[in-house]
Design an enzyme around this catalytic site. Structure first.
Site, PDB file in Angstrom:
ATOM      1  N   ARG A 141       0.835  -1.241  -0.161  1.00  0.00           N
ATOM      2  CA  ARG A 141      -0.098   0.132  -0.168  1.00  0.00           C
ATOM      3  C   ARG A 141       0.951   1.283  -0.002  1.00  0.00           C
ATOM      4  NH1 ARG A 141      -1.351   2.441   4.605  1.00  0.00           N
ATOM      5  NH2 ARG A 141      -1.640   0.628   5.930  1.00  0.00           N
ATOM      6  N   HIS A 150      -3.786   4.069   4.646  1.00  0.00           N
ATOM      7  CA  HIS A 150      -4.726   3.065   4.621  1.00  0.00           C
ATOM      8  C   HIS A 150      -6.348   3.659   4.232  1.00  0.00           C
ATOM      9  CE1 HIS A 150      -7.380  -0.418   6.335  1.00  0.00           C
ATOM     10  NE2 HIS A 150      -8.132   0.465   6.996  1.00  0.00           N
ATOM     11  N   TYR A 166       3.986   5.356  11.177  1.00  0.00           N
ATOM     12  CA  TYR A 166       4.305   3.840  11.617  1.00  0.00           C
ATOM     13  C   TYR A 166       5.401   3.244  10.515  1.00  0.00           C
ATOM     14  CZ  TYR A 166       0.284   3.005   8.693  1.00  0.00           C
ATOM     15  OH  TYR A 166      -0.539   3.388   7.476  1.00  0.00           O
TER      16      TYR A 166
END
Length: 385
Positions: free
Chosen positions: A279, A283, A292
């Protein structure tokens, strides 16, 4: 046909700087064609497309990415409530979406915009859902695509039940048989619904392909915090085949998915495909991936961009020239502009339409709720509903 398609068999390539377990790959990140690739299931995979079909896959990838970028921009400008981008996962979706036969049924999550596009669904329809205009406006029976499912993993049980029904209806056992594909992400594999679906599909030998897009993160949790073994190996414990495919390789994804679907329609039961992809963005548009993951990781995966490798391939094999590339870019631009105009022109629904489709034959309880809500709306000065 493409020239120079011969190459050495491949079983696995380096991914994001680490040795990857065996996976099927037919197109390297630099656009080199591999003739055959053996999967973890022991099957030798290959693909033989016409030049027009190769160009069609490239067109799909480019258009879908551009439409996705437009949707992200619309959300940032306040025109969509939220958006789940597919950036980086185009090959997994186009490869699997184009592998479906007309009679097959797909059960998506909420990110399979590329699959919807491949099934002929107008791109405005998923955007109307994210704009809050409706609950999802396409007809699942017409397009053979179920509605988006927001609840993580729930669609795997829906898909399994549908696949079991196909068997009960006697629609399995030949070339004209039906099969089901169910999409979910790596994070969903931790959900009970997914594991229950694996059990039911295995025991009842359901004609279903579980297609896991492993994009490396369940929102903010990396894959190493989700599993101790490669996800495709979980199929072993349920008694059906599993294999990993390079999810950034549209050719390999097409070949693997077509084979698994054909196996299902011929009565050979379920298969788990782990599409190993990444990805590139957040998200959803409510997420900040910089909290993160590090930029260097993203840069490593950008070198494995699914569109860049197909472009390199069609140019090296003289399947497409500069004029074709420019034509595709212009088509993608125009489709995105038209999509923007249609979103901005979309009327807001009347608040009371919320109650219209709760029950097919109406309900006294819903009627009472509608009446109370109408009274509430009337309490505002200048209300006209």
């Amino acid at each position: 046909m493409a020239k120079g398609d011969r190459g050495a068999p491949a079983r696995g390539k380096e991914v994001a700087g680490e040795p990857a377990p065996d996976f099927v790959q037919l197109l390297t990140p630099d656009g080199e064609r591999i003739d055959k690739s053996v999967g973890a299931d022991g099957v030798e995979y290959t693909i033989d497309l016409t030049d027009e079909e190769y160009r069609g896959l490239y067109r799909d990838l480019v258009v879908i990415r551009r439409l996705d970028a437009e949707a992200t921009a619309l959300q940032r400008q306040g025109e969509l409530g939220i958006w789940a981008s597919l950036l980086g996962q185009e090959a997994a979706q186009v490869g699997s979406g184009r592998a479906l036969r007309p009679q097959d049924m797909a059960f998506p999550t909420y990110r399979e915009h590329g699959v919807l596009y491949c099934r002929g669904i107008d791109p405005i329809l998923p955007l109307s859902l994210y704009r809050g205009v409706d609950q999802g406006a396409w007809d699942p029976a017409e397009f053979k695509v179920n509605m988006y499912t927001i609840v993580i993993g729930a669609q795997t049980l829906h898909a399994t039940g549908y696949a079991m029904g196909i068997t009960k209806d006697g629609k399995v056992g030949g070339d004209d048989g039906e099969a089901v594909i169910c999409y979910f992400g790596d994070g969903a594999t931790s959900q009970g619904d997914v594991n229950e679906a694996f059990i039911w599909s295995s025991v009842f030998h359901a004609p279903i392909v579980f297609f896991c897009q492993n994009n490396q993160y369940a929102i903010s949790e990396p894959i190493e915090k989700q599993t101790r073994i490669p996800l495709y190996r979980r199929a072993d414990g349920f008694g059906f085949p599993g294999l990993r495919v390079d999810g950034n390789d549209v050719l390999a994804t097409y070949a693997v998915t077509r084979t698994a679907l054909d196996n299902a329609r011929h009565g050979q039961g379920p298969t788990l495909i782990e599409a190993y992809t990444y990805r590139m963005g957040a998200h959803t548009t409510t997420d900040d991936p910089t909290r993160y993951r590090v930029a260097s990781e993203v840069e490593e995966w950008q070198a494995r961009d699914p569109i860049a490798r197909v472009r390199a391939f069609v140019e090296k094999q003289q399947i497409a020239d500069a004029a074709f590339i420019a034509e595709v870019d212009e088509q993608a631009k125009q489709e995105a502009l038209q999509l923007r105009e249609r979103v901005l022109a979309m009327p807001d629904p009347h608040p009371l339409t919320l109650f219209d489709h709760v029950y097919p034959n109406g309900s006294p309880v819903v009627d009472a709720q509608r009446e109370r809500y109408a009274e509430y709306l009337d309490s505002f000065e200048g209300s006209a509903h």
